[in-house]
Design a protein around this motif. Structure first.
Motif, PDB file in Angstrom:
ATOM      1  N   GLY A 278      -7.223   3.597  -3.435  1.00 39.63           N
ATOM      2  CA  GLY A 278      -7.803   2.614  -2.541  1.00 39.63           C
ATOM      3  C   GLY A 278      -6.952   2.496  -1.294  1.00 39.63           C
ATOM      4  O   GLY A 278      -5.820   2.988  -1.246  1.00 39.63           O
ATOM      5  N   VAL A 279      -7.503   1.839  -0.261  1.00 40.20           N
ATOM      6  CA  VAL A 279      -6.835   1.703   1.027  1.00 40.20           C
ATOM      7  C   VAL A 279      -6.870   0.243   1.462  1.00 40.20           C
ATOM      8  O   VAL A 279      -7.919  -0.404   1.424  1.00 40.20           O
ATOM      9  N   VAL A 280      -5.706  -0.257   1.872  1.00 43.63           N
ATOM     10  CA  VAL A 280      -5.625  -1.565   2.520  1.00 43.63           C
ATOM     11  C   VAL A 280      -5.298  -1.289   3.978  1.00 43.63           C
ATOM     12  O   VAL A 280      -4.292  -0.647   4.283  1.00 43.63           O
ATOM     13  N   PHE A 281      -6.176  -1.747   4.872  1.00 42.24           N
ATOM     14  CA  PHE A 281      -5.954  -1.573   6.309  1.00 42.24           C
ATOM     15  C   PHE A 281      -5.761  -2.965   6.903  1.00 42.24           C
ATOM     16  O   PHE A 281      -6.642  -3.815   6.793  1.00 42.24           O
ATOM     17  N   VAL A 282      -4.591  -3.188   7.520  1.00 39.22           N
ATOM     18  CA  VAL A 282      -4.287  -4.492   8.109  1.00 39.22           C
ATOM     19  C   VAL A 282      -4.287  -4.340   9.624  1.00 39.22           C
ATOM     20  O   VAL A 282      -3.671  -3.418  10.165  1.00 39.22           O
TER      21      VAL A 282
ATOM     22  N   ASN B  81       0.235  -0.586  -7.013  1.00 45.34           N
ATOM     23  CA  ASN B  81       1.406   0.142  -6.527  1.00 45.34           C
ATOM     24  C   ASN B  81       1.087   0.544  -5.091  1.00 45.34           C
ATOM     25  O   ASN B  81       0.332   1.483  -4.856  1.00 45.34           O
ATOM     26  N   VAL B  82       1.645  -0.214  -4.155  1.00 41.14           N
ATOM     27  CA  VAL B  82       1.264  -0.087  -2.748  1.00 41.14           C
ATOM     28  C   VAL B  82       2.292   0.737  -1.985  1.00 41.14           C
ATOM     29  O   VAL B  82       3.471   0.385  -1.941  1.00 41.14           O
ATOM     30  N   LYS B  83       1.816   1.832  -1.378  1.00 41.77           N
ATOM     31  CA  LYS B  83       2.631   2.606  -0.435  1.00 41.77           C
ATOM     32  C   LYS B  83       2.303   2.066   0.950  1.00 41.77           C
ATOM     33  O   LYS B  83       1.215   2.299   1.472  1.00 41.77           O
ATOM     34  N   GLU B  84       3.241   1.319   1.519  1.00 40.01           N
ATOM     35  CA  GLU B  84       3.045   0.799   2.864  1.00 40.01           C
ATOM     36  C   GLU B  84       3.626   1.787   3.856  1.00 40.01           C
ATOM     37  O   GLU B  84       4.800   2.151   3.762  1.00 40.01           O
ATOM     38  N   LEU B  85       2.811   2.221   4.800  1.00 42.23           N
ATOM     39  CA  LEU B  85       3.241   3.205   5.792  1.00 42.23           C
ATOM     40  C   LEU B  85       3.464   2.504   7.124  1.00 42.23           C
ATOM     41  O   LEU B  85       2.634   1.710   7.569  1.00 42.23           O
ATOM     42  N   GLY B  86       4.598   2.798   7.748  1.00 38.93           N
ATOM     43  CA  GLY B  86       4.907   2.207   9.045  1.00 38.93           C
ATOM     44  C   GLY B  86       3.844   2.546  10.075  1.00 38.93           C
ATOM     45  O   GLY B  86       3.215   3.601  10.017  1.00 38.93           O
TER      46      GLY B  86
ATOM     47  N   PRO C 251      -4.171  -2.827 -15.870  1.00 35.79           N
ATOM     48  CA  PRO C 251      -4.343  -1.526 -15.220  1.00 35.79           C
ATOM     49  C   PRO C 251      -3.527  -1.469 -13.927  1.00 35.79           C
ATOM     50  O   PRO C 251      -3.297  -2.492 -13.284  1.00 35.79           O
ATOM     51  N   GLU C 252      -3.103  -0.267 -13.575  1.00 33.56           N
ATOM     52  CA  GLU C 252      -2.356  -0.052 -12.334  1.00 33.56           C
ATOM     53  C   GLU C 252      -3.154   0.870 -11.430  1.00 33.56           C
ATOM     54  O   GLU C 252      -3.770   1.825 -11.889  1.00 33.56           O
ATOM     55  N   TYR C 253      -3.125   0.552 -10.142  1.00 30.98           N
ATOM     56  CA  TYR C 253      -3.829   1.356  -9.143  1.00 30.98           C
ATOM     57  C   TYR C 253      -2.864   1.712  -8.024  1.00 30.98           C
ATOM     58  O   TYR C 253      -2.083   0.873  -7.573  1.00 30.98           O
ATOM     59  N   ASP C 254      -2.932   2.953  -7.574  1.00 31.18           N
ATOM     60  CA  ASP C 254      -2.111   3.414  -6.458  1.00 31.18           C
ATOM     61  C   ASP C 254      -2.908   3.243  -5.166  1.00 31.18           C
ATOM     62  O   ASP C 254      -4.006   3.788  -5.026  1.00 31.18           O
ATOM     63  N   VAL C 255      -2.332   2.470  -4.252  1.00 29.44           N
ATOM     64  CA  VAL C 255      -3.026   2.078  -3.032  1.00 29.44           C
ATOM     65  C   VAL C 255      -2.140   2.402  -1.837  1.00 29.44           C
ATOM     66  O   VAL C 255      -0.912   2.255  -1.904  1.00 29.44           O
ATOM     67  N   VAL C 256      -2.734   2.841  -0.750  1.00 26.53           N
ATOM     68  CA  VAL C 256      -2.000   3.060   0.487  1.00 26.53           C
ATOM     69  C   VAL C 256      -2.345   1.916   1.448  1.00 26.53           C
ATOM     70  O   VAL C 256      -3.501   1.476   1.509  1.00 26.53           O
ATOM     71  N   CYS C 257      -1.332   1.403   2.148  1.00 26.89           N
ATOM     72  CA  CYS C 257      -1.510   0.300   3.097  1.00 26.89           C
ATOM     73  C   CYS C 257      -1.112   0.795   4.476  1.00 26.89           C
ATOM     74  O   CYS C 257       0.032   1.213   4.693  1.00 26.89           O
ATOM     75  N   ILE C 258      -2.075   0.761   5.408  1.00 26.11           N
ATOM     76  CA  ILE C 258      -1.838   1.270   6.756  1.00 26.11           C
ATOM     77  C   ILE C 258      -2.272   0.243   7.789  1.00 26.11           C
ATOM     78  O   ILE C 258      -3.025  -0.687   7.494  1.00 26.11           O
ATOM     79  N   GLY C 259      -1.804   0.425   9.008  1.00 21.81           N
ATOM     80  CA  GLY C 259      -2.125  -0.450  10.125  1.00 21.81           C
ATOM     81  C   GLY C 259      -1.031  -0.300  11.169  1.00 21.81           C
ATOM     82  O   GLY C 259       0.054   0.210  10.880  1.00 21.81           O
ATOM     83  N   LEU C 260      -1.309  -0.752  12.371  1.00 23.47           N
ATOM     84  CA  LEU C 260      -0.343  -0.613  13.456  1.00 23.47           C
ATOM     85  C   LEU C 260       0.862  -1.525  13.229  1.00 23.47           C
ATOM     86  O   LEU C 260       0.782  -2.508  12.491  1.00 23.47           O
ATOM     87  N   THR C 261       1.968  -1.211  13.899  1.00 27.40           N
ATOM     88  CA  THR C 261       3.149  -2.061  13.862  1.00 27.40           C
ATOM     89  C   THR C 261       2.782  -3.458  14.361  1.00 27.40           C
ATOM     90  O   THR C 261       2.065  -3.599  15.345  1.00 27.40           O
ATOM     91  N   GLY C 262       3.247  -4.481  13.657  1.00 28.57           N
ATOM     92  CA  GLY C 262       2.994  -5.858  14.054  1.00 28.57           C
ATOM     93  C   GLY C 262       1.734  -6.457  13.468  1.00 28.57           C
ATOM     94  O   GLY C 262       1.435  -7.621  13.706  1.00 28.57           O
ATOM     95  N   ALA C 263       0.994  -5.684  12.694  1.00 24.10           N
ATOM     96  CA  ALA C 263      -0.240  -6.204  12.101  1.00 24.10           C
ATOM     97  C   ALA C 263       0.055  -7.217  10.993  1.00 24.10           C
ATOM     98  O   ALA C 263      -0.769  -8.075  10.702  1.00 24.10           O
TER      99      ALA C 263
END
Length: 194
Positions: A92-96, A69-74, A21-33
């Motif tokens: 889903g959301v990945v927060f670093v 499938n991770v969309k990493e946002l600056g 299975p494939e999942y679309d995930v957004v990855c967010i967090g501050l610069t340098g995380a």
């Protein structure tokens, strides 16, 4: 003879394995995380010359039981204001966050996580919160992060996982993502875990 036929059939006639299975995930967090570094290592890419993401990037991150499938946002200030434009379709959301950052940056990360947890397009989705850079002397533990970020009252009723992470222990990072994939697979999972 029947046993030989069954063994032959089992070995030769299985067909291709079922697709993951494939999942679309957004990855967010501050610069340098450490978002870009973690995702690059999960994709078995080299970590030399990694620079912070400006804008966004998309990576297909393979795991044994799923593909994310991770969309990493600056995380720069001039990019954060556009994050919500990329939330649509996320499952889903990945927060670093940098657990060894200054108090000021930690407060900024806290505010961004609170905004994400309350955003209409994200508030019902599972969250993986990674307290990165646990190998640094000034790193706060996941329990300290949980208390400082007030996750218990804020995220009550939501599906989330908070884990420590470091580039030196990618097996633990993969285990955290494995737990996250379980949340993505099971829409009725019990809320709130650490």
């Amino acid at each position: 003879m029947l046993l030989v036929f069954q063994c032959f059939r089992a070995l030769c006639c299985k067909g291709p394995p079922p697709p993951r299975p494939e999942y679309d995930v957004v990855c967010i967090g501050l610069t340098g995380a450490g978002k870009t570094s973690l995702l690059s290592r999960l994709c078995s890419e080299g970590s030399d010359g990694i620079v912070p993401t400006t804008g966004f990037s998309i990576k297909a991150v393979p795991f044994p039981n799923a593909i994310l499938n991770v969309k990493e946002l600056g995380g720069a200030d001039n990019i954060k204001k556009y994050w919500s434009r990329y939330y649509q379709g996320s499952q889903g959301v990945v927060f670093v966050l940098d657990s060894a950052s200054s108090d000021e940056d930690l407060e900024a990360a806290r505010n961004e996580l609170h905004s994400a947890l309350q955003h209409p397009q994200l508030c019902t989705l599972p969250f993986l919160i990674l307290a990165n850079h646990q190998d640094k002397p000034a790193a706060r533990t996941p329990n300290q992060i949980k208390k400082y970020f007030e996750l218990e009252p804020l995220a009550r009723g939501k599906r989330w996982i908070l884990e420590g992470s470091t580039m030196d222990n990618m097996e633990a990072v993969k285990e955290s993502f494995g737990q996250f994939i379980c949340l993505l697979e099971d829409k009725d999972t019990e809320p709130a875990r650490i």
